[in-house]
Design a protein around this motif. Structure first.
Motif, PDB file in Angstrom:
ATOM      1  N   ALA A 219      28.110  32.557  40.099  1.00  0.00           N
ATOM      2  CA  ALA A 219      28.429  32.679  38.669  1.00  0.00           C
ATOM      3  C   ALA A 219      29.926  32.894  38.453  1.00  0.00           C
ATOM      4  O   ALA A 219      30.547  32.243  37.597  1.00  0.00           O
ATOM      5  N   VAL A 220      30.513  33.802  39.224  1.00  0.00           N
ATOM      6  CA  VAL A 220      31.948  34.067  39.097  1.00  0.00           C
ATOM      7  C   VAL A 220      32.759  32.830  39.459  1.00  0.00           C
ATOM      8  O   VAL A 220      33.699  32.447  38.734  1.00  0.00           O
TER       9      VAL A 220
ATOM     10  N   ALA B 269      32.997  38.637  45.483  1.00  0.00           N
ATOM     11  CA  ALA B 269      31.931  38.920  44.526  1.00  0.00           C
ATOM     12  C   ALA B 269      30.813  39.704  45.199  1.00  0.00           C
ATOM     13  O   ALA B 269      30.239  40.629  44.606  1.00  0.00           O
TER      14      ALA B 269
ATOM     15  N   GLY C 102      30.242  43.388  44.036  1.00  0.00           N
ATOM     16  CA  GLY C 102      28.923  43.571  43.440  1.00  0.00           C
ATOM     17  C   GLY C 102      28.170  44.730  44.067  1.00  0.00           C
ATOM     18  O   GLY C 102      27.480  45.489  43.378  1.00  0.00           O
TER      19      GLY C 102
ATOM     20  N   SER D 205      30.148  33.859  50.369  1.00  0.00           N
ATOM     21  CA  SER D 205      29.188  34.956  50.228  1.00  0.00           C
ATOM     22  C   SER D 205      28.460  35.219  51.538  1.00  0.00           C
ATOM     23  O   SER D 205      28.284  36.374  51.950  1.00  0.00           O
TER      24      SER D 205
ATOM     25  N   LEU E 175      25.602  36.118  42.042  1.00  0.00           N
ATOM     26  CA  LEU E 175      26.779  36.680  41.377  1.00  0.00           C
ATOM     27  C   LEU E 175      28.041  35.925  41.809  1.00  0.00           C
ATOM     28  O   LEU E 175      28.893  35.598  40.972  1.00  0.00           O
TER      29      LEU E 175
ATOM     30  N   ILE F 117      24.561  46.483  43.418  1.00  0.00           N
ATOM     31  CA  ILE F 117      23.626  45.424  43.813  1.00  0.00           C
ATOM     32  C   ILE F 117      23.573  45.362  45.336  1.00  0.00           C
ATOM     33  O   ILE F 117      24.608  45.254  45.994  1.00  0.00           O
TER      34      ILE F 117
ATOM     35  N   LEU G 289      20.792  38.168  45.032  1.00  0.00           N
ATOM     36  CA  LEU G 289      21.465  38.474  43.768  1.00  0.00           C
ATOM     37  C   LEU G 289      22.982  38.476  43.938  1.00  0.00           C
ATOM     38  O   LEU G 289      23.717  38.026  43.049  1.00  0.00           O
ATOM     39  N   LEU G 290      23.443  38.965  45.089  1.00  0.00           N
ATOM     40  CA  LEU G 290      24.886  38.962  45.353  1.00  0.00           C
ATOM     41  C   LEU G 290      25.420  37.539  45.462  1.00  0.00           C
ATOM     42  O   LEU G 290      26.513  37.231  44.982  1.00  0.00           O
TER      43      LEU G 290
ATOM     44  N   LEU H 219      28.774  47.531  41.276  1.00  0.00           N
ATOM     45  CA  LEU H 219      27.607  47.263  40.443  1.00  0.00           C
ATOM     46  C   LEU H 219      26.316  47.786  41.062  1.00  0.00           C
ATOM     47  O   LEU H 219      25.261  47.743  40.419  1.00  0.00           O
TER      48      LEU H 219
END
Length: 314
Positions: free
Chosen positions: A90-91, A68, A72, A224, A87, A78, A83-84, A76
């Protein structure tokens, strides 16, 4: 919120590591960041173990969090690290909410193998995705944090460590309270006798489902942070050997406290690093012997050393 004694110790340890990062070499900063990221995934494994479930597929959420971050930034646009990470959460939570409806219905080896199967499905899909680099994966874009660019080299590694420390401390404090909440205690009760839990009017399906989704979210944060620190993601993040390492570290540290995965992950990472350096062709054997000795003499995990000292002191 008033911090308890163990929580103050967690804050003190985080501050000590942050101060040490000012003087230690860059390779050790990078190693510590990876160890903290790994420990976050292991915390998710520990959450499931406290409920009587052993997941051999936690690499699924670890990989989703990492990819992600990579996707991202790549598609996207980003670049902000926070924020990454959001993301990735969320995924991962979206996937976990769907899978949890199925896997939390099973127990013991059935849960373990089903979680492993989903992780390997993701691995297979990524290997076949040539647009995402197939087995080689792809690089993560240069990231920022709140508009600040950490640059490259030692500065970037130190910022990544501080970010990992901040996230790990917040999650550790949250889970320390969660384990002693009604939901956390219900997980332990389900591990002992889930039929009695149902007779008490508590839905074991709901408790396990919530626990599974939270564990997935925590695991995605570890993935992440690994992607941000290493600057690269690849399908191996979802491979079964990675998930096996997470379970191994969870057993190594024990499930007695939220600090146990962090201590075990650091020991595991350091032992593996030096084993590879000393014996490139036999590092797996050295790693296995060292860790096997620890497990044999500390069957309840490394954290039992601290509880043993506490018992002697009292």
């Amino acid at each position: 919120m008033i911090l308890e004694k163990s929580e103050i110790s967690l804050v003190g340890a985080a501050v000590a590591i942050a101060l040490a990062s000012l003087v230690v070499p860059n390779w050790l900063i990078f190693t510590a960041t990876l160890a903290i990221s790994t420990a976050l995934v292991v915390l998710g494994v520990v959450m499931l173990m406290r409920a009587g479930l052993v997941s051999f597929g936690q690499g699924l959420f670890y990989c989703l969090g990492g990819y992600a971050v990579g996707l991202g930034g790549r598609y996207l646009g980003i670049t902000d690290a926070l924020l990454l990470i959001v993301l990735g959460i969320a995924v991962t939570v979206g996937v976990a909410m769907v899978l949890g409806l199925l896997v939390t219905r099973y127990r013991e080896i059935f849960f373990a193998m089903l979680s492993l199967a989903f992780s390997m499905i993701l691995y297979g899909l990524l290997v076949k995705s040539h647009g995402l680099g197939s087995t080689d994966g792809f690089g993560v874009v240069d990231w920022t944090i709140l508009g600040f660019s950490p640059g490259s080299g030692e500065s970037s590694s130190r910022i990544a460590l501080l970010l990992a420390l901040g996230l790990a401390l917040g999650i550790a404090l949250f889970l320390n309270r969660y384990f002693r909440s009604s939901l956390g205690l219900a997980c332990e009760a389900i591990r002992e006798n889930e039929v009695r839990v149902e007779y008490m009017g508590v839905s074991r399906k709901q408790v396990l489902y919530i626990n599974y989704v939270i564990a997935a979210a925590v695991g995605s944060i570890g993935g992440s942070m690994t992607a941000l620190a290493a600057g690269h993601v690849d399908p191996a993040m979802a491979y079964w050997t990675i998930s096996g390492e997470f379970v191994f570290i969870a057993i190594l540290g024990g499930t007695g406290h939220v600090a146990a995965p962090f201590i075990a992950a650091l020991i595991f990472t350091l032992v593996r690093t030096y084993a590879i350096e000393l014996a490139p062709n036999a590092w797996q054997m050295i790693l296995g012997i060292v860790l096997l000795l620890i497990i044999l003499f500390l069957p309840k995990g490394i954290w039992s050393l601290f509880t043993r000292k506490k018992g002697v002191a009292s």
